[in-house]
Design an enzyme around this catalytic site. Structure first.
Site, PDB file in Angstrom:
ATOM      1  N   ARG A   1      45.435  44.295  33.255  1.00  0.00           N
ATOM      2  CA  ARG A   1      46.062  43.769  34.479  1.00  0.00           C
ATOM      3  C   ARG A   1      47.139  44.683  35.056  1.00  0.00           C
ATOM      4  NH1 ARG A   1      42.603  39.657  36.040  1.00  0.00           N
ATOM      5  NH2 ARG A   1      42.087  38.357  34.239  1.00  0.00           N
ATOM      6  N   LEU A   2      47.180  45.929  34.626  1.00  0.00           N
ATOM      7  CA  LEU A   2      48.155  46.864  35.183  1.00  0.00           C
ATOM      8  C   LEU A   2      47.514  47.548  36.399  1.00  0.00           C
ATOM      9  CD1 LEU A   2      51.071  47.626  34.380  1.00  0.00           C
ATOM     10  CD2 LEU A   2      50.128  49.713  33.348  1.00  0.00           C
TER      11      LEU A   2
END
Length: 231
Positions: free
Chosen positions: A210-211
Protein backbone atom coordinates in the site's frame (compact mmCIF):
# COMPACT_ATOMS: atom_id res chain seq x y z
CA UNK A 1 4.03 -5.53 -22.49
CA UNK A 2 4.02 -2.67 -20.04
CA UNK A 3 5.98 0.48 -20.72
CA UNK A 4 8.23 1.96 -18.03
CA UNK A 5 9.06 5.62 -17.57
CA UNK A 6 11.67 7.70 -15.90
CA UNK A 7 14.79 5.67 -16.59
CA UNK A 8 16.25 2.85 -14.55
CA UNK A 9 16.15 2.01 -10.87
CA UNK A 10 17.72 4.83 -8.86
CA UNK A 11 20.81 3.93 -6.86
CA UNK A 12 20.55 2.92 -3.19
CA UNK A 13 16.93 1.78 -3.30
CA UNK A 14 15.47 -1.00 -1.21
CA UNK A 15 13.49 -4.03 -2.29
CA UNK A 16 10.25 -2.22 -1.57
CA UNK A 17 11.15 0.38 -4.17
CA UNK A 18 11.74 -2.34 -6.75
CA UNK A 19 8.42 -4.07 -6.16
CA UNK A 20 6.09 -3.49 -9.07
CA UNK A 21 2.36 -3.25 -8.75
CA UNK A 22 -0.07 -5.02 -11.04
CA UNK A 23 0.74 -2.57 -13.82
CA UNK A 24 3.94 -4.54 -14.33
CA UNK A 25 6.11 -1.41 -14.38
CA UNK A 26 9.23 -1.75 -12.27
CA UNK A 27 9.84 2.00 -12.10
CA UNK A 28 7.99 4.17 -9.64
CA UNK A 29 5.72 6.86 -11.00
CA UNK A 30 7.60 10.17 -10.74
CA UNK A 31 6.80 13.84 -11.46
CA UNK A 32 9.48 13.74 -14.17
CA UNK A 33 7.19 11.51 -16.26
CA UNK A 34 4.82 14.44 -16.73
CA UNK A 35 5.99 16.55 -19.61
CA UNK A 36 4.51 18.16 -22.68
CA UNK A 37 1.77 20.73 -23.08
CA UNK A 38 -0.29 20.13 -21.05
CA UNK A 39 2.00 17.83 -19.08
CA UNK A 40 -0.75 15.32 -18.20
CA UNK A 41 -1.81 14.51 -21.75
CA UNK A 42 0.99 12.22 -22.97
CA UNK A 43 1.03 9.95 -19.92
CA UNK A 44 -2.75 9.81 -19.83
CA UNK A 45 -2.73 8.74 -23.48
CA UNK A 46 -0.19 6.00 -22.78
CA UNK A 47 -2.14 4.66 -19.80
CA UNK A 48 -5.41 4.72 -21.74
CA UNK A 49 -3.82 2.89 -24.67
CA UNK A 50 -2.39 0.28 -22.33
CA UNK A 51 -5.78 -0.19 -20.69
CA UNK A 52 -7.17 -0.89 -24.16
CA UNK A 53 -4.35 -3.31 -24.94
CA UNK A 54 -4.94 -5.09 -21.63
CA UNK A 55 -8.58 -5.61 -22.71
CA UNK A 56 -9.99 -3.97 -19.64
CA UNK A 57 -13.78 -3.74 -20.11
CA UNK A 58 -14.81 -0.22 -21.13
CA UNK A 59 -11.32 1.30 -20.75
CA UNK A 60 -12.73 4.77 -21.47
CA UNK A 61 -15.27 4.51 -18.63
CA UNK A 62 -14.89 7.19 -15.99
CA UNK A 63 -16.67 7.95 -12.74
CA UNK A 64 -18.19 11.43 -13.03
CA UNK A 65 -18.83 13.39 -9.85
CA UNK A 66 -21.13 16.42 -9.86
CA UNK A 67 -22.81 18.54 -7.18
CA UNK A 68 -26.58 19.07 -7.25
CA UNK A 69 -28.33 22.42 -6.61
CA UNK A 70 -28.54 21.56 -2.89
CA UNK A 71 -24.81 20.92 -2.62
CA UNK A 72 -25.13 17.13 -2.47
CA UNK A 73 -22.52 15.16 -4.46
CA UNK A 74 -23.59 12.62 -7.05
CA UNK A 75 -21.49 10.06 -8.93
CA UNK A 76 -22.10 7.76 -11.87
CA UNK A 77 -20.09 6.08 -14.61
CA UNK A 78 -20.05 7.62 -18.08
CA UNK A 79 -17.90 7.09 -21.17
CA UNK A 80 -15.15 9.51 -22.14
CA UNK A 81 -15.64 10.37 -25.80
CA UNK A 82 -12.63 12.60 -26.31
CA UNK A 83 -9.46 13.78 -24.61
CA UNK A 84 -7.12 16.47 -25.82
CA UNK A 85 -5.22 19.45 -24.48
CA UNK A 86 -8.52 21.17 -23.66
CA UNK A 87 -9.81 18.39 -21.40
CA UNK A 88 -12.04 15.33 -21.44
CA UNK A 89 -15.44 15.16 -23.17
CA UNK A 90 -18.63 13.23 -22.45
CA UNK A 91 -22.21 13.42 -23.72
CA UNK A 92 -25.55 13.33 -21.92
CA UNK A 93 -28.98 14.89 -21.76
CA UNK A 94 -29.08 18.51 -20.65
CA UNK A 95 -32.17 17.77 -18.55
CA UNK A 96 -30.68 14.64 -16.97
CA UNK A 97 -29.48 14.63 -13.38
CA UNK A 98 -25.98 15.33 -14.70
CA UNK A 99 -27.16 18.24 -16.79
CA UNK A 100 -29.19 19.75 -13.95
CA UNK A 101 -26.22 19.47 -11.58
CA UNK A 102 -23.86 21.06 -14.07
CA UNK A 103 -26.27 23.93 -14.78
CA UNK A 104 -26.30 24.73 -11.05
CA UNK A 105 -22.63 23.98 -10.34
CA UNK A 106 -20.51 23.85 -13.52
CA UNK A 107 -17.64 21.93 -11.94
CA UNK A 108 -16.95 18.21 -11.78
CA UNK A 109 -14.43 15.47 -11.15
CA UNK A 110 -13.79 12.31 -13.15
CA UNK A 111 -11.83 9.20 -12.29
CA UNK A 112 -10.55 6.56 -14.67
CA UNK A 113 -10.40 3.44 -12.44
CA UNK A 114 -8.11 0.97 -14.20
CA UNK A 115 -8.11 -1.27 -11.14
CA UNK A 116 -6.84 -4.37 -12.97
CA UNK A 117 -3.66 -2.44 -13.78
CA UNK A 118 -3.49 -0.74 -10.37
CA UNK A 119 -3.72 2.64 -12.04
CA UNK A 120 -6.08 5.57 -11.68
CA UNK A 121 -6.22 9.07 -13.13
CA UNK A 122 -8.32 11.81 -11.50
CA UNK A 123 -9.39 15.10 -13.11
CA UNK A 124 -11.04 18.08 -11.43
CA UNK A 125 -12.10 21.36 -12.99
CA UNK A 126 -14.73 23.54 -14.61
CA UNK A 127 -17.19 22.04 -17.07
CA UNK A 128 -18.42 23.80 -20.22
CA UNK A 129 -20.79 22.66 -22.99
CA UNK A 130 -19.12 21.71 -26.26
CA UNK A 131 -20.18 23.51 -29.42
CA UNK A 132 -23.13 22.28 -31.49
CA UNK A 133 -20.79 21.32 -34.32
CA UNK A 134 -18.86 18.96 -32.05
CA UNK A 135 -22.10 17.47 -30.74
CA UNK A 136 -23.35 16.94 -34.30
CA UNK A 137 -20.07 15.30 -35.35
CA UNK A 138 -20.15 12.86 -32.46
CA UNK A 139 -23.87 12.17 -32.93
CA UNK A 140 -23.27 11.09 -36.52
CA UNK A 141 -20.65 8.60 -35.29
CA UNK A 142 -23.06 6.89 -32.89
CA UNK A 143 -24.74 3.60 -33.83
CA UNK A 144 -28.26 4.12 -35.13
CA UNK A 145 -29.74 2.17 -32.22
CA UNK A 146 -28.01 4.47 -29.73
CA UNK A 147 -29.36 7.52 -31.56
CA UNK A 148 -32.90 6.16 -31.41
CA UNK A 149 -32.61 5.31 -27.71
CA UNK A 150 -31.34 8.79 -26.88
CA UNK A 151 -34.20 10.36 -28.78
CA UNK A 152 -36.76 8.13 -27.04
CA UNK A 153 -35.49 8.58 -23.49
CA UNK A 154 -36.40 11.43 -21.16
CA UNK A 155 -33.16 10.80 -19.32
CA UNK A 156 -33.36 10.50 -15.51
CA UNK A 157 -37.17 10.91 -15.50
CA UNK A 158 -39.36 8.18 -13.96
CA UNK A 159 -41.28 5.69 -16.13
CA UNK A 160 -43.85 3.10 -15.12
CA UNK A 161 -42.32 -0.07 -16.54
CA UNK A 162 -39.76 -1.60 -18.84
CA UNK A 163 -42.59 -2.38 -21.26
CA UNK A 164 -43.51 1.31 -21.43
CA UNK A 165 -39.88 2.24 -22.10
CA UNK A 166 -39.57 -0.31 -24.90
CA UNK A 167 -42.85 0.88 -26.41
CA UNK A 168 -41.53 4.47 -26.50
CA UNK A 169 -38.36 3.28 -28.20
CA UNK A 170 -40.34 1.25 -30.74
CA UNK A 171 -42.52 4.25 -31.60
CA UNK A 172 -39.48 6.45 -32.19
CA UNK A 173 -37.78 3.75 -34.27
CA UNK A 174 -40.89 3.35 -36.45
CA UNK A 175 -41.05 7.10 -36.98
CA UNK A 176 -37.56 7.08 -38.51
CA UNK A 177 -37.75 3.87 -40.48
CA UNK A 178 -36.47 1.42 -37.87
CA UNK A 179 -33.02 0.22 -36.94
CA UNK A 180 -32.22 -0.54 -40.58
CA UNK A 181 -33.79 2.59 -42.01
CA UNK A 182 -32.07 5.35 -43.95
CA UNK A 183 -33.85 8.37 -42.53
CA UNK A 184 -31.36 10.55 -40.63
CA UNK A 185 -32.07 10.86 -36.93
CA UNK A 186 -31.78 14.42 -35.60
CA UNK A 187 -29.77 15.34 -32.54
CA UNK A 188 -32.22 15.78 -29.66
CA UNK A 189 -32.57 19.41 -28.65
CA UNK A 190 -31.88 18.49 -25.02
CA UNK A 191 -28.76 16.40 -25.65
CA UNK A 192 -25.11 17.28 -26.15
CA UNK A 193 -21.54 17.26 -24.95
CA UNK A 194 -19.62 18.68 -22.03
CA UNK A 195 -15.91 19.25 -21.61
CA UNK A 196 -14.20 19.10 -18.24
CA UNK A 197 -11.32 21.59 -18.36
CA UNK A 198 -8.90 20.25 -15.76
CA UNK A 199 -7.27 22.45 -13.18
CA UNK A 200 -5.97 19.46 -11.22
CA UNK A 201 -4.89 16.03 -12.51
CA UNK A 202 -3.61 13.19 -10.34
CA UNK A 203 -1.97 9.94 -11.43
CA UNK A 204 -2.07 6.98 -9.04
CA UNK A 205 0.05 3.84 -9.34
CA UNK A 206 -0.40 0.91 -6.99
CA UNK A 207 2.69 -0.39 -5.18
CA UNK A 208 3.48 -3.16 -2.75
CA UNK A 209 2.40 -2.83 0.88
CA UNK A 210 0.00 0.00 0.00
CA UNK A 211 2.95 2.37 -0.38
CA UNK A 212 1.38 3.71 -3.54
CA UNK A 213 2.68 6.43 -5.84
CA UNK A 214 0.63 9.61 -6.30
CA UNK A 215 1.66 12.53 -8.49
CA UNK A 216 -0.57 15.59 -8.76
CA UNK A 217 -0.52 18.38 -11.33
CA UNK A 218 -2.14 21.69 -10.37
CA UNK A 219 -2.76 24.61 -12.72
CA UNK A 220 -1.70 27.69 -10.77
CA UNK A 221 -1.69 31.11 -12.46
CA UNK A 222 -1.63 29.42 -15.85
CA UNK A 223 1.35 27.20 -15.00
CA UNK A 224 1.18 23.45 -14.31
CA UNK A 225 3.00 22.49 -11.14
CA UNK A 226 3.74 18.87 -10.20
CA UNK A 227 4.13 17.38 -6.74
CA UNK A 228 4.48 13.92 -5.27
CA UNK A 229 1.83 13.13 -2.66
CA UNK A 230 2.04 10.69 0.19
CA UNK A 231 -0.33 7.73 -0.19
Amino acid sequence: MRVGYGGGIPPNVGDGDRAAGADGVRDNLDPSWLRGDPPWLDLFGVWLREAVEARIPEPNAMVLGTVDPNGVPNTRTVLCKGADASGVVFFTGYDSDKGIDLAANPVASVTFPWIALERQVHFRGAVVPVGPEDTETYWRMRPRGSQLSALASDQSRPIGSRHELEAKAADIAARYGGLDGDDPIPVPADWGGYRLEPARVEFWQGRANRLHNRVRLSLIDGIWQAARLQP
